[in-house]
Design a protein around this motif. Structure first.
Motif, short mmCIF file in Angstrom:
data_model
loop_
_atom_site.label_atom_id
_atom_site.label_comp_id
_atom_site.label_asym_id
_atom_site.label_seq_id
_atom_site.Cartn_x
_atom_site.Cartn_y
_atom_site.Cartn_z
N LEU A 170 12.79 -11.00 -0.36
CA LEU A 170 11.78 -11.88 0.23
C LEU A 170 10.36 -11.49 -0.16
N ARG A 171 10.09 -10.18 -0.27
CA ARG A 171 8.71 -9.71 -0.38
C ARG A 171 8.28 -9.31 -1.78
N MET A 172 9.21 -8.96 -2.65
CA MET A 172 8.86 -8.49 -3.99
C MET A 172 8.96 -9.62 -5.02
N VAL B 273 4.39 -3.35 -9.79
CA VAL B 273 5.36 -2.83 -8.82
C VAL B 273 4.66 -2.03 -7.73
N HIS B 274 3.73 -1.17 -8.10
CA HIS B 274 3.06 -0.32 -7.11
C HIS B 274 2.08 -1.11 -6.24
N TRP B 275 1.51 -2.18 -6.77
CA TRP B 275 0.71 -3.05 -5.91
C TRP B 275 1.58 -3.68 -4.84
N GLU B 276 2.79 -4.09 -5.23
CA GLU B 276 3.72 -4.66 -4.26
C GLU B 276 4.15 -3.61 -3.24
N MET B 277 4.36 -2.37 -3.70
CA MET B 277 4.73 -1.30 -2.78
C MET B 277 3.62 -1.03 -1.78
N GLN B 278 2.37 -1.15 -2.23
CA GLN B 278 1.26 -0.95 -1.30
C GLN B 278 1.28 -2.02 -0.22
N ARG B 279 1.59 -3.24 -0.59
CA ARG B 279 1.64 -4.30 0.42
C ARG B 279 2.68 -3.99 1.49
N GLU C 263 1.36 -1.36 3.82
CA GLU C 263 0.41 -1.94 4.77
C GLU C 263 1.15 -2.66 5.89
N GLU C 264 2.19 -3.42 5.53
CA GLU C 264 2.93 -4.17 6.54
C GLU C 264 3.68 -3.26 7.51
N PHE C 265 4.09 -2.09 7.02
CA PHE C 265 4.80 -1.13 7.87
C PHE C 265 3.84 -0.16 8.57
N TYR C 266 2.53 -0.38 8.43
CA TYR C 266 1.53 0.50 9.05
C TYR C 266 1.79 1.97 8.70
N HIS C 267 2.07 2.21 7.42
CA HIS C 267 2.46 3.56 7.05
C HIS C 267 1.30 4.55 7.15
N GLY C 268 0.09 4.09 6.92
CA GLY C 268 -1.05 4.99 7.09
C GLY C 268 -1.14 5.51 8.51
N HIS C 269 -0.96 4.62 9.48
CA HIS C 269 -0.97 5.03 10.88
C HIS C 269 0.15 6.02 11.16
#
Length: 295
Positions: A213-215, A56-62, A65-71
């Motif tokens: 769609l994504r999980m 689950v948390h690997w999917e959350m990381q993806r 990344e797609e939402f550019y949350h680090g930025h």
């Protein structure tokens, strides 16, 4: 999962207790998810639950990344750090990410920000030892200058100058929300940045569509929709922060897309010491229009 509040020791979880909890809320989707979870002697299988939570948390990381949350996190953090430096703090600034999971935000910052130049220390904390072990494994493999600790992020030995979180604060409600925010009142603490889903009419529908769609796991799909439905609005968050943190000024950042009435997926509860606010506003520049009233 369940942990002893004092020792953080992992405790067994009776599967029927979990089913009974969701039955009281008439949450049939959650019941179907839990029914499929493996058990041994009536208790959820700890090793299988660990594997499941990691997926689950690997999917959350993806998604992060797609939402550019680090930025998104660094966009605000760098302004807060500069404001703290302007106020005269010269020691290393400790940033503590609360409920860090497998540590995506901290690892992103460690990989993309020159920590020595900013003189900052990055720490991720979570009560879940399995997720912390995975965060440390990934940080070691990626050779990143950060660390992850299982424990209480607000304890004296781990107190931070800046507290952050992502998708955590909606888990606290009523008195628990007040207690969570009140624990930020520590001598070292200068600011808090809590990112979370922003509630609006179509948020649960959008969350359902996107997570479908994504999980890949039923647990992740269900949790994403429930998180969107449980998210606090800006007024609830700011009123709670102002009640228990009188020495901080609090507000919401990034609620709308540009200057339109369209809401963003995430908004951010900001709290900071009064002495930092004027410089923080100045350094935001054009992005100041995204900041609600700080009071």
């Amino acid at each position: 999962m369940q942990h002893d509040a004092r020792t953080l020791e992992r405790m067994k979880v009776r599967k029927q207790d979990v089913l009974d909890t969701f039955s009281r809320y008439s949450n049939r989707r959650a019941i179907r998810v839990v029914e499929r979870l493996p058990e041994q002697g009536g208790f959820l299988d700890g090793k299988e639950i660990d594997r499941h939570l990691l997926r689950v948390h690997w999917e959350m990381q993806r998604l992060a990344e797609e939402f550019y949350h680090g930025h998104r996190m660094w966009e605000l953090l760098r302004v807060v750090i500069a404001s703290i430096r302007h106020a005269g703090l010269r020691e290393t600034i400790r940033i503590v990410d609360v409920g860090c999971g497998i540590g995506y935000v901290i690892r992103w910052l460690a990989a993309n920000v020159p920590l020595r130049d900013y003189s900052i220390e990055l720490v991720g904390m979570d009560l879940n030892g399995t997720l912390i072990n995975e965060a440390n494994r990934l940080a070691t493999r990626e050779e990143l200058p950060c660390r992850f600790v299982q424990g209480d992020a607000f304890s004296k030995e781990h107190s931070g100058h800046i507290f952050t979180s992502t998708g955590v604060i909606h888990h606290f409600r009523g008195g628990e929300l007040l207690q969570f925010l009140g624990r930020h009142e520590q001598p070292e603490t200068r600011a808090l940045l809590h990112f979370d889903f922003q509630p609006w009419l179509l948020a649960p529908v959008g969350a359902w569509f996107f997570h479908y769609l994504r999980m890949r796991t039923a647990l992740a799909r269900h949790d994403g929709v429930l998180s969107a439905a449980r998210a606090h609005d800006g007024r609830t968050l700011t009123e709670a922060a102002r009640e228990v943190l009188p020495e901080f000024l609090s507000g919401i950042y990034g609620a709308k897309i540009w200057n339109t009435p369209a809401p963003r997926v995430f908004h951010t509860l900001i709290g900071m010491r009064r002495a930092l606010v004027e410089e923080f506003r100045r350094r935001l520049g054009r992005r100041r229009s995204r900041l609600g009233e700080l009071r």
